[in-house]
Design an enzyme around this catalytic site. Structure first.
Site, PDB file in Angstrom:
ATOM      1  CB  VAL A 285      -0.969   0.026   1.214  1.00  0.00           C
ATOM      2  CG1 VAL A 285      -1.976  -1.093   1.135  1.00  0.00           C
ATOM      3  CG2 VAL A 285      -0.199  -0.035   2.532  1.00  0.00           C
ATOM      4  CB  ALA A 286       4.440   1.728   0.050  1.00  0.00           C
ATOM      5  NE  ARG A 287       4.385   7.416  -3.451  1.00  0.00           N
ATOM      6  CZ  ARG A 287       3.478   7.757  -2.538  1.00  0.00           C
ATOM      7  NH1 ARG A 287       2.625   6.865  -2.082  1.00  0.00           N
ATOM      8  NH2 ARG A 287       3.445   8.988  -2.062  1.00  0.00           N
ATOM      9  CD  GLU A 316      -1.307   3.957  -8.640  1.00  0.00           C
ATOM     10  OE1 GLU A 316      -1.833   5.056  -8.354  1.00  0.00           O
ATOM     11  OE2 GLU A 316      -0.836   3.188  -7.791  1.00  0.00           O
ATOM     12  CG  HIS A 335      -3.355   4.903  -4.965  1.00  0.00           C
ATOM     13  ND1 HIS A 335      -2.268   5.348  -5.681  1.00  0.00           N
ATOM     14  CD2 HIS A 335      -3.088   5.227  -3.675  1.00  0.00           C
ATOM     15  CE1 HIS A 335      -1.400   5.929  -4.863  1.00  0.00           C
ATOM     16  NE2 HIS A 335      -1.884   5.868  -3.637  1.00  0.00           N
ATOM     17  CB  ALA A 338      -5.384   8.308   1.537  1.00  0.00           C
TER      18      ALA A 338
END
Length: 599
Positions: A285-287, A316, A335, A338
């Site tokens: 869930v980072a990059r 993306e 993504h 957040a």
């Protein structure tokens, strides 16, 4: 005479009281040359921000959707123009009427945007953490402050990481699709338990540590890898800090929380997958760019990786028909890290507060660049600023994985009196060199102390006053990292710290000391350090190996204890040698240890 002070103390500007709180995230933007932007700036400006247009409210352009709470804060102070889905041309047309711009990840704030603003744009706010879509160099050149919102979505991202972890372990997404297709395949979707399994958290920052807390609550054994994670914070959560390779080899599950930097790009690749347990499961869930996606497909097909749960991708959205997305053992989300109601509101408030504060002339800890310092001060300090950052980069690369950097001492030798030389810019650039190679934080004079504190990094400064002319601001800078192991043992000084020291010679930064060994090599390109038995032919042997690969040697220096005893050879190279060439250097019988350091 020497004095020490913790990094939080301030030193007054006596040589130039107008020096602004400024530094930049890249060396090109530390020393901007745009005369037009200098003409626009007041000589005593700390943050340029002309809400000094006292006759009218500033105008804030919100180019992507922002939570109502954030919009309400903005409207109390400014005129707010919410214009979403602007084309690049429309944004450039509109920006000349705006004092501030707020974007998320979908709007590119390019050099053309800053040029089109005509100097009016004073703040760009990025509602989120990453600022890849903002041209920081152009922002600085045009006197525009850039702020972000790095903390509000921490819990949301951690929760999504745990959601993916549990969904992957129990095949939730695949089973759901199967049932909706009219099937009932209980035997096919038997999962695995989390209790007692080892989770490796790769990157133990805000999100990583929150994931670790929640995983402990699920009964998992949690280990972590992060060179800057304070050991006491890890112990308090019940997490063991380990080296990168140990984390890979021990983990049943791996959760990625590292930033995307040159050092972490495709850090999970064919080579690193081969070091993992067979049947490991990976969450990201980072990059997206930290995983070589083609290598992950191969690892999935080969059975090394049992499953992957991915919220982020290199491109993306991923292209239609993407092999990784369509893989039956991959769980994918668009993504969403957040994407909670609470996080969206929190980010909106955080970025609104930062933008309003900046328009009022205040400096926020979330600033990722800052206005320029006076040209005459930069001219004098420029080579020392370069030296400071490179010494930081060298020192941190000498730390062995898993050691954890906590205490750094910086020593300045100068003929100037302590109150006649402000070192905040130099300390900030050392901090930048220590932190930026493995972080997505852009370090500058505004946020350097805050960033170091957040990572448990204590930087102290010591000044030695030399006899002689104070015409030159500094004679030397020394950086010492205490209480760590070194991947190059000769870098440990007699007092037990990793030690590097440098000077500026004819305007060029030089490395002049490693550990207890005196050397002299220009800090251009990269460096190979070798500890060897001092005997004839060593320079020729190593030079020949590099020459065969067409790697140009720019400088070479040998420091030794005594003739025919141990020596350290420092070699400056313009290009990075191949792994095979470095192995050949290490295989030379008289070479006892070596390390390649990238600048």
């Amino acid at each position: 005479m020497a004095t020490s002070a913790p990094h939080a103390l301030r030193t007054p500007f006596l040589r130039n009281p107008s020096l602004s709180l400024s530094s930049k995230p890249t060396l090109s933007s530390v020393f901007p040359v745009s005369l037009s932007s200098r003409r626009r700036a007041s000589p005593r400006l700390v943050v340029v921000l002309s809400a000094a247009r006292l006759d009218a409210k500033p105008t804030v352009l919100v180019a992507e959707k922002l939570g109502e709470a954030g919009l309400d804060l903005l409207k109390e102070f400014a005129n707010v123009d919410c214009s979403y889905n602007l084309s690049p041309e429309e944004l450039c047309t509109k920006i000349s009427l705006c004092d501030a711009l707020i974007v998320r990840s979908g709007t590119k704030v390019s050099r053309e945007v800053f040029e089109s603003s005509g100097g009016r744009l004073k703040v760009v706010g990025r509602a989120g953490v990453g600022i890849d879509n903002v041209d920081l160099g152009a922002a600085t050149e045009f006197g525009c402050l850039v702020v972000n919102a790095p903390t509000a979505n921490t819990v949301a991202a951690a929760e999504h990481g745990i959601a993916l972890l549990t969904a992957m372990a129990r095949n939730v997404a695949q089973a759901d699709a199967s049932v909706k297709a009219g099937k009932w395949q209980r035997n096919k979707y038997v999962g695995v338990s989390l209790v007692g399994k080892t989770l490796a958290v790769m990157g133990f920052g805000k999100v990583g540590s929150e994931v670790a807390r929640r995983a402990k609550g699920l009964g998992m054994h949690v280990i972590a890898h992060d060179p800057y994670a304070p050991a006491d914070r890890a112990r308090a959560i019940g997490v063991e800090l380990v080296s990168f390779d140990e984390a890979l080899a021990s983990a049943d599950f791996i959760s990625l929380h590292m930033p995307l930097t040159p050092a972490t790009s495709k850090v999970l690749n064919d080579e690193t997958f081969a070091k993992m347990k067979k049947g490991v499961r990976i969450v990201n869930v980072a990059r997206g760019g930290v995983i070589d996606e083609d290598a992950l497909v191969r690892a999935l097909d080969g059975g090394i990786v049992a499953q992957a749960a991915l919220d982020v991708f290199t491109v993306e959205p991923p292209p239609q028909g993407n092999t990784l997305v369509l893989h039956e053992r991959v769980t994918a989300t668009p993504h969403l890290g957040a994407s909670t109601m609470e996080a969206q509101e929190g980010v909106a408030v955080e970025i609104a507060e930062a933008v309003v504060g900046a328009l009022k002339g205040e400096l926020a800890a979330t600033a990722v660049n800052a206005p320029m310092v006076p040209a005459e001060v930069l001219t004098e300090l420029k080579p020392y600023v370069v030296l400071a950052e490179k010494l930081g980069r060298l020192a941190v690369q000498l730390v062995a994985g898993g050691s954890g950097v906590k205490t750094v001492k910086v020593s300045y030798a100068s003929a100037r009196a302590p109150d006649d030389l402000d070192t905040r810019l130099l300390r900030a650039m050392i901090t930048k060199g220590l932190i930026e190679p493995i972080s997505d934080v852009f370090v500058n004079l505004v946020n350097a102390d805050f960033t170091a504190k957040q990572r448990g990094l204590r930087i102290t400064e010591e000044r030695t006053v030399l006899d002689g002319s104070p015409e030159s601001p500094l004679d030397s800078i020394q950086v010492q990292i205490a209480n760590v192991e070194s991947k190059f043992a000769s870098a440990i000084s007699e007092s037990g710290e990793i030690t590097v020291e440098g000077r500026v010679k004819d305007g060029v930064p030089h490395l002049t000391k490693v550990g207890s060994f005196e050397v002299d090599v220009s800090l251009e390109g990269s460096i190979i350090l070798c500890r060897q038995v001092d005997q004839p032919g060593m320079i020729g042997q190593v030079g020949s190996i590099l020459g065969e690969e067409n790697v140009n040697v720019s400088f070479m220096s040998v420091g030794r204890i005594a003739p025919r005893k141990q020596a350290v050879m420092a070699i400056g190279v313009d290009d990075q040698p191949s792994k095979s060439s470095l192995k050949r250097i290490g295989d030379v019988p008289a070479i006892e240890e070596f390390v390649f350091l990238k600048l």
